[in-house]
Design a protein around this motif. Structure first.
Motif, PDB file in Angstrom:
ATOM      1  N   LEU A 192       0.906  -1.657  -0.301  1.00  0.00           N
ATOM      2  CA  LEU A 192      -0.321  -0.043  -0.156  1.00  0.00           C
ATOM      3  C   LEU A 192       0.678   1.739   0.119  1.00  0.00           C
ATOM      4  O   LEU A 192       0.055   1.990  -0.629  1.00  0.00           O
ATOM      5  CB  LEU A 192      -0.684   0.077   1.536  1.00  0.00           C
ATOM      6  N   LEU A 193       2.214   1.528   0.646  1.00  0.00           N
ATOM      7  CA  LEU A 193       3.054   2.561   0.710  1.00  0.00           C
ATOM      8  C   LEU A 193       4.132   2.217  -0.913  1.00  0.00           C
ATOM      9  O   LEU A 193       4.734   3.602  -0.763  1.00  0.00           O
ATOM     10  CB  LEU A 193       3.928   2.631   2.290  1.00  0.00           C
ATOM     11  N   TRP A 194       4.552   0.922  -1.531  1.00  0.00           N
ATOM     12  CA  TRP A 194       5.354   1.335  -1.534  1.00  0.00           C
ATOM     13  C   TRP A 194       5.410   1.104  -3.363  1.00  0.00           C
ATOM     14  O   TRP A 194       6.342   0.935  -3.804  1.00  0.00           O
ATOM     15  CB  TRP A 194       6.566   0.345  -1.156  1.00  0.00           C
ATOM     16  N   ILE A 195       4.329  -0.206  -3.654  1.00  0.00           N
ATOM     17  CA  ILE A 195       4.517  -0.969  -4.758  1.00  0.00           C
ATOM     18  C   ILE A 195       4.113  -0.095  -5.704  1.00  0.00           C
ATOM     19  O   ILE A 195       3.710   1.452  -6.078  1.00  0.00           O
ATOM     20  CB  ILE A 195       3.593  -1.835  -5.023  1.00  0.00           C
ATOM     21  N   ARG A 196       4.893  -0.433  -7.142  1.00  0.00           N
ATOM     22  CA  ARG A 196       4.948   0.241  -8.521  1.00  0.00           C
ATOM     23  C   ARG A 196       4.425  -0.607  -9.572  1.00  0.00           C
ATOM     24  O   ARG A 196       2.935  -0.978 -10.050  1.00  0.00           O
ATOM     25  CB  ARG A 196       6.594   1.128  -8.778  1.00  0.00           C
ATOM     26  N   ASP A 197       5.105  -1.238  -9.885  1.00  0.00           N
ATOM     27  CA  ASP A 197       5.814  -1.418 -11.621  1.00  0.00           C
ATOM     28  C   ASP A 197       4.905  -2.996 -11.399  1.00  0.00           C
ATOM     29  O   ASP A 197       4.047  -2.758 -12.882  1.00  0.00           O
ATOM     30  CB  ASP A 197       6.773  -2.663 -11.378  1.00  0.00           C
ATOM     31  N   GLU A 198       3.992  -3.425 -10.349  1.00  0.00           N
ATOM     32  CA  GLU A 198       3.589  -4.359 -10.185  1.00  0.00           C
ATOM     33  C   GLU A 198       1.618  -4.766 -10.424  1.00  0.00           C
ATOM     34  O   GLU A 198       1.126  -4.720 -11.369  1.00  0.00           O
ATOM     35  CB  GLU A 198       3.409  -6.128  -9.386  1.00  0.00           C
ATOM     36  N   PHE A 199       1.689  -3.389 -10.272  1.00  0.00           N
ATOM     37  CA  PHE A 199      -0.151  -2.804  -9.951  1.00  0.00           C
ATOM     38  C   PHE A 199       0.570  -1.401 -11.360  1.00  0.00           C
ATOM     39  O   PHE A 199      -1.318  -1.471 -12.133  1.00  0.00           O
ATOM     40  CB  PHE A 199       0.702  -1.329  -8.277  1.00  0.00           C
ATOM     41  N   LEU A 200       1.142  -1.195 -11.605  1.00  0.00           N
ATOM     42  CA  LEU A 200       1.116   0.081 -13.134  1.00  0.00           C
ATOM     43  C   LEU A 200       1.022  -1.052 -13.907  1.00  0.00           C
ATOM     44  O   LEU A 200       0.104  -0.283 -14.315  1.00  0.00           O
ATOM     45  CB  LEU A 200       1.852   0.815 -12.531  1.00  0.00           C
ATOM     46  N   SER A 201       1.214  -1.944 -14.191  1.00  0.00           N
ATOM     47  CA  SER A 201       1.157  -2.820 -14.735  1.00  0.00           C
ATOM     48  C   SER A 201       0.241  -3.670 -15.414  1.00  0.00           C
ATOM     49  O   SER A 201       0.066  -4.032 -16.422  1.00  0.00           O
ATOM     50  CB  SER A 201       2.585  -3.625 -14.992  1.00  0.00           C
ATOM     51  N   HIS A 202      -0.380  -3.600 -14.258  1.00  0.00           N
ATOM     52  CA  HIS A 202      -2.099  -4.696 -14.468  1.00  0.00           C
ATOM     53  C   HIS A 202      -2.961  -4.006 -15.124  1.00  0.00           C
ATOM     54  O   HIS A 202      -3.388  -2.700 -14.934  1.00  0.00           O
ATOM     55  CB  HIS A 202      -2.390  -4.616 -12.738  1.00  0.00           C
ATOM     56  N   GLU A 203      -3.902  -4.979 -15.696  1.00  0.00           N
ATOM     57  CA  GLU A 203      -4.999  -4.124 -16.645  1.00  0.00           C
ATOM     58  C   GLU A 203      -6.019  -4.737 -16.743  1.00  0.00           C
ATOM     59  O   GLU A 203      -7.460  -4.638 -17.155  1.00  0.00           O
ATOM     60  CB  GLU A 203      -4.818  -4.332 -18.389  1.00  0.00           C
ATOM     61  N   GLU A 204      -5.913  -5.444 -15.986  1.00  0.00           N
ATOM     62  CA  GLU A 204      -7.758  -5.754 -15.546  1.00  0.00           C
ATOM     63  C   GLU A 204      -8.478  -5.595 -14.112  1.00  0.00           C
ATOM     64  O   GLU A 204      -7.472  -4.389 -13.329  1.00  0.00           O
ATOM     65  CB  GLU A 204      -7.818  -7.797 -14.844  1.00  0.00           C
ATOM     66  N   LEU A 205     -10.021  -5.587 -14.134  1.00  0.00           N
ATOM     67  CA  LEU A 205      -9.957  -4.973 -12.805  1.00  0.00           C
ATOM     68  C   LEU A 205      -9.538  -4.989 -11.464  1.00  0.00           C
ATOM     69  O   LEU A 205      -9.754  -6.341 -11.552  1.00  0.00           O
ATOM     70  CB  LEU A 205     -11.681  -4.817 -12.929  1.00  0.00           C
ATOM     71  N   PHE A 206      -9.869  -4.130 -10.719  1.00  0.00           N
ATOM     72  CA  PHE A 206      -9.862  -5.141  -9.263  1.00  0.00           C
ATOM     73  C   PHE A 206     -11.039  -4.760  -8.912  1.00  0.00           C
ATOM     74  O   PHE A 206     -12.365  -4.322  -9.580  1.00  0.00           O
ATOM     75  CB  PHE A 206      -8.567  -4.229  -8.733  1.00  0.00           C
ATOM     76  N   GLU A 207     -10.717  -5.034  -7.811  1.00  0.00           N
ATOM     77  CA  GLU A 207     -12.520  -4.466  -6.860  1.00  0.00           C
ATOM     78  C   GLU A 207     -13.252  -3.731  -7.325  1.00  0.00           C
ATOM     79  O   GLU A 207     -14.068  -3.664  -7.003  1.00  0.00           O
ATOM     80  CB  GLU A 207     -12.060  -5.931  -5.396  1.00  0.00           C
ATOM     81  N   LYS A 208     -12.755  -2.783  -6.971  1.00  0.00           N
ATOM     82  CA  LYS A 208     -12.923  -0.959  -7.098  1.00  0.00           C
ATOM     83  C   LYS A 208     -11.782   0.070  -7.783  1.00  0.00           C
ATOM     84  O   LYS A 208     -10.781  -0.838  -8.070  1.00  0.00           O
ATOM     85  CB  LYS A 208     -13.334  -0.448  -5.941  1.00  0.00           C
ATOM     86  N   ILE A 209     -12.235   0.540  -8.038  1.00  0.00           N
ATOM     87  CA  ILE A 209     -11.563   2.251  -8.639  1.00  0.00           C
ATOM     88  C   ILE A 209     -10.349   2.320  -7.911  1.00  0.00           C
ATOM     89  O   ILE A 209     -10.785   2.422  -7.065  1.00  0.00           O
ATOM     90  CB  ILE A 209     -11.818   3.019  -9.605  1.00  0.00           C
ATOM     91  N   ILE A 210      -9.037   2.233  -8.317  1.00  0.00           N
ATOM     92  CA  ILE A 210      -7.811   2.649  -7.285  1.00  0.00           C
ATOM     93  C   ILE A 210      -7.290   3.628  -7.362  1.00  0.00           C
ATOM     94  O   ILE A 210      -6.716   3.890  -8.813  1.00  0.00           O
ATOM     95  CB  ILE A 210      -6.758   1.304  -7.654  1.00  0.00           C
ATOM     96  N   VAL A 211      -7.396   4.977  -6.189  1.00  0.00           N
ATOM     97  CA  VAL A 211      -6.734   6.169  -6.788  1.00  0.00           C
ATOM     98  C   VAL A 211      -5.378   6.421  -6.032  1.00  0.00           C
ATOM     99  O   VAL A 211      -5.840   6.045  -4.724  1.00  0.00           O
ATOM    100  CB  VAL A 211      -8.360   7.052  -5.849  1.00  0.00           C
ATOM    101  N   HIS A 212      -5.006   6.367  -6.445  1.00  0.00           N
ATOM    102  CA  HIS A 212      -3.839   6.533  -5.627  1.00  0.00           C
ATOM    103  C   HIS A 212      -2.254   7.802  -6.774  1.00  0.00           C
ATOM    104  O   HIS A 212      -3.151   8.283  -7.300  1.00  0.00           O
ATOM    105  CB  HIS A 212      -2.147   5.181  -6.149  1.00  0.00           C
ATOM    106  N   GLY A 213      -1.529   7.963  -5.746  1.00  0.00           N
ATOM    107  CA  GLY A 213      -0.622   8.789  -5.425  1.00  0.00           C
ATOM    108  C   GLY A 213       1.004   7.726  -5.590  1.00  0.00           C
ATOM    109  O   GLY A 213       1.092   7.037  -7.364  1.00  0.00           O
TER     110      GLY A 213
END
Length: 252
Positions: A192-213
């Motif tokens: 939740l605090l640090w992730i980048r590549d695995e999250f940013l490159s994921h194109e499928e839907l999550f449970e909700k729309i993720i709003v992030h910085g």
């Protein structure tokens, strides 16, 4: 205010696809990484207040996505602004990885070697301390003790009580992102605090729309499964405020 037309992937509600929404009577103002830019934060407050005056609503919620400190010149002032804002408005202030560094520095002065590379020295300056460019071990201890004395109790309480995420309607707010494949209820703090590549490159839907910085972009990055609103305020002078109401999204 600019309106953004989104190409949402359908989310099935009953038998009909529907756009993601927030509950009736709720309006979310989500603000990206501030990084010591108290001037931009104050301007954002003015825009939000003007929007609320023009378009009142029963339940406005201001959500701040973390990274309030470091890099920019006024980290201490930003924390004071957020604390004061919460006294008169409903706010949700999330923890970013930079807030984690400050709290750890109070316990472990040696962390300054890492924190300093991420703009921590400017935060110490904002509290009236005068670090050298390359503090040695003795100076690290002195600076940690000095920050402990200089940090207002209200700032320490604020930093120590920051949640890691917030959910509203079909949106999930977090600093960095989430781990694909893990449910929202089973996310690791580090992700939740640090992730980048695995999250940013994921194109499928999550449970909700993720709003992030966390990951700076030149313009807000609006995708079918996430919205990145870190527009590098400390360097670009652009602090993004996302506005969500019913199934409408825009920026002010």
């Amino acid at each position: 205010m600019s309106n953004i037309a989104l190409m949402w992937k359908p989310r099935l509600i009953g038998t009909a696809p529907a756009a993601p929404t927030v509950p009736e009577g709720v309006r979310i103002y989500a603000i990206g990484d501030i990084h010591g830019r108290a001037d931009l934060l104050e301007q954002t407050f003015v825009r939000i207040d003007a929007d609320l005056l023009r378009h009142p609503i029963a339940n406005p919620i201001q959500v701040f996505l973390g990274d309030y400190i470091d890099r920019g010149p006024k980290s201490s002032d930003v924390l004071t602004q957020l604390i004061n804002r919460g006294k008169a408005h409903r706010t949700v202030c999330l923890k970013g990885n930079h807030e984690l560094y400050l709290l750890e520095f109070l316990r472990n002065p040696a962390i300054l070697r890492a924190w300093g590379q991420y703009g921590g020295l400017t935060t110490l300056l904002s509290y009236g301390l005068r670090p050298s460019l390359n503090p040695d071990e003795e100076e690290e201890g002195e600076l940690s003790a000095g920050l402990q004395r200089a940090l207002p109790k209200s700032h320490h309480q604020f930093l120590s009580s920051l949640p890691l995420s917030y959910a509203c309607g079909d949106f999930f707010f977090v600093h960095a992102g989430i781990r694909p494949g893990a449910s929202l209820s089973r996310q690791r703090d580090d992700d939740l605090l640090w992730i980048r590549d695995e999250f940013l490159s994921h194109e499928e839907l999550f449970e909700k729309i993720i709003v992030h910085g966390h990951t700076p972009v030149m313009e807000p990055d609006v995708r079918s499964n996430r919205i990145d609103i870190d527009t590098g305020a400390y360097a670009t002078g652009r602090l993004t405020c996302l506005r969500l109401e019913r199934d409408q999204i825009d920026f002010i």
